[in-house]
Scaffold this motif. Sequence first.
Motif, short mmCIF file in Angstrom:
data_model
loop_
_atom_site.label_atom_id
_atom_site.label_comp_id
_atom_site.label_asym_id
_atom_site.label_seq_id
_atom_site.Cartn_x
_atom_site.Cartn_y
_atom_site.Cartn_z
N SER A 191 0.84 -1.20 0.00
CA SER A 191 0.00 0.00 0.00
C SER A 191 0.88 1.26 0.00
N ASP A 192 0.23 2.40 -0.27
CA ASP A 192 0.98 3.66 -0.32
C ASP A 192 1.58 4.01 1.03
N GLU A 193 0.85 3.74 2.12
CA GLU A 193 1.37 4.05 3.45
C GLU A 193 2.59 3.18 3.77
N GLU A 194 2.48 1.89 3.45
CA GLU A 194 3.61 1.00 3.72
C GLU A 194 4.82 1.37 2.84
N ALA A 197 6.40 4.37 4.36
CA ALA A 197 7.11 4.03 5.59
C ALA A 197 8.44 3.35 5.28
N VAL A 198 8.45 2.44 4.30
CA VAL A 198 9.70 1.76 3.91
C VAL A 198 10.69 2.77 3.36
N LEU A 199 10.17 3.72 2.55
CA LEU A 199 11.06 4.72 1.96
C LEU A 199 11.68 5.61 3.03
N GLN A 200 10.86 6.03 4.00
CA GLN A 200 11.39 6.88 5.06
C GLN A 200 12.39 6.12 5.92
N HIS A 249 9.27 3.26 -8.85
CA HIS A 249 8.09 2.43 -9.05
C HIS A 249 7.07 2.74 -7.95
N LYS A 250 5.88 3.17 -8.37
CA LYS A 250 4.85 3.50 -7.41
C LYS A 250 4.08 2.26 -6.95
#
Length: 257
Positions: A191-194, A197-200, A249-250
């Motif tokens: 998901s976008d939130e996950e 979070a992984v990116l941060q 990649h989104k």
Amino acid sequence: MAMDPGCFSESIYNLIPSDWKEPPQPPRYTSIFKTAIKNDMQKLKTSMKTMGPAKVEVPSPKDFLKKHSKEKPLPPKKKFDWNEPRKPPVPLRSEHPVMGIQSEKNFITTNAADVIMGVAKKPKPIYVDKRTGDKHDLEPSGLVPKYINKKDYGATPEYICKRNEEIKKAQEEYDNFVQESLKKAAMKRLSDEEREAVLQGLKKNWEEVHKEFQSLSVFIDSIPKKIRKQKLEQEMKQLEHDIGIIEKHKIIYIANK
């Protein structure tokens, strides 16, 4: 010990130079088709030795050019038929035409009314392209904006709309196929939130490694320091690679374990 055949042995007999004999040449190559080609060429040469036919018939002295022989002959004479319809006869001298018939129409008034009520004739549109006054028709020149006045001007053609719909439909079918394939392969979409979070988390790890890398001493004069520096550089490079992939990649899918 075997002696090299290319090297001469030291012997008194080798001091006297011997006569060099030239080796015999191999037989010259001769094609098996030489005779056939020679015969064919001889036939072609024999048939083309003269200009035109070899035997020409001499014209007979009796067939000389006669007078008016090249003129076109006249058509055959047609027999006159008395039963065919004839033209009306010439009027007699005593016959006179009908005189004294007058029309009640006033041509002067009628012509004047037609001119007054008629629409003025418009001049033909022209354009001049030289200083000497050369005139040309304006309509076929392409200077008249007649195409922009069409009803379908600027509208997308029907075949392009149809093609766009087909492309859109094919893309939707492909997306559905990919979704079904991923579901069958037990893939889970992040998901976008996950993903954020992984990116941060990756960026935070990179900052910590970078901070540790900056805290190294300026002079790397020992092997453990060099190993640690290479390890930190490798970790930073791997984190930068992962961050670039996630940002690029989104939509990300992960395998369910």
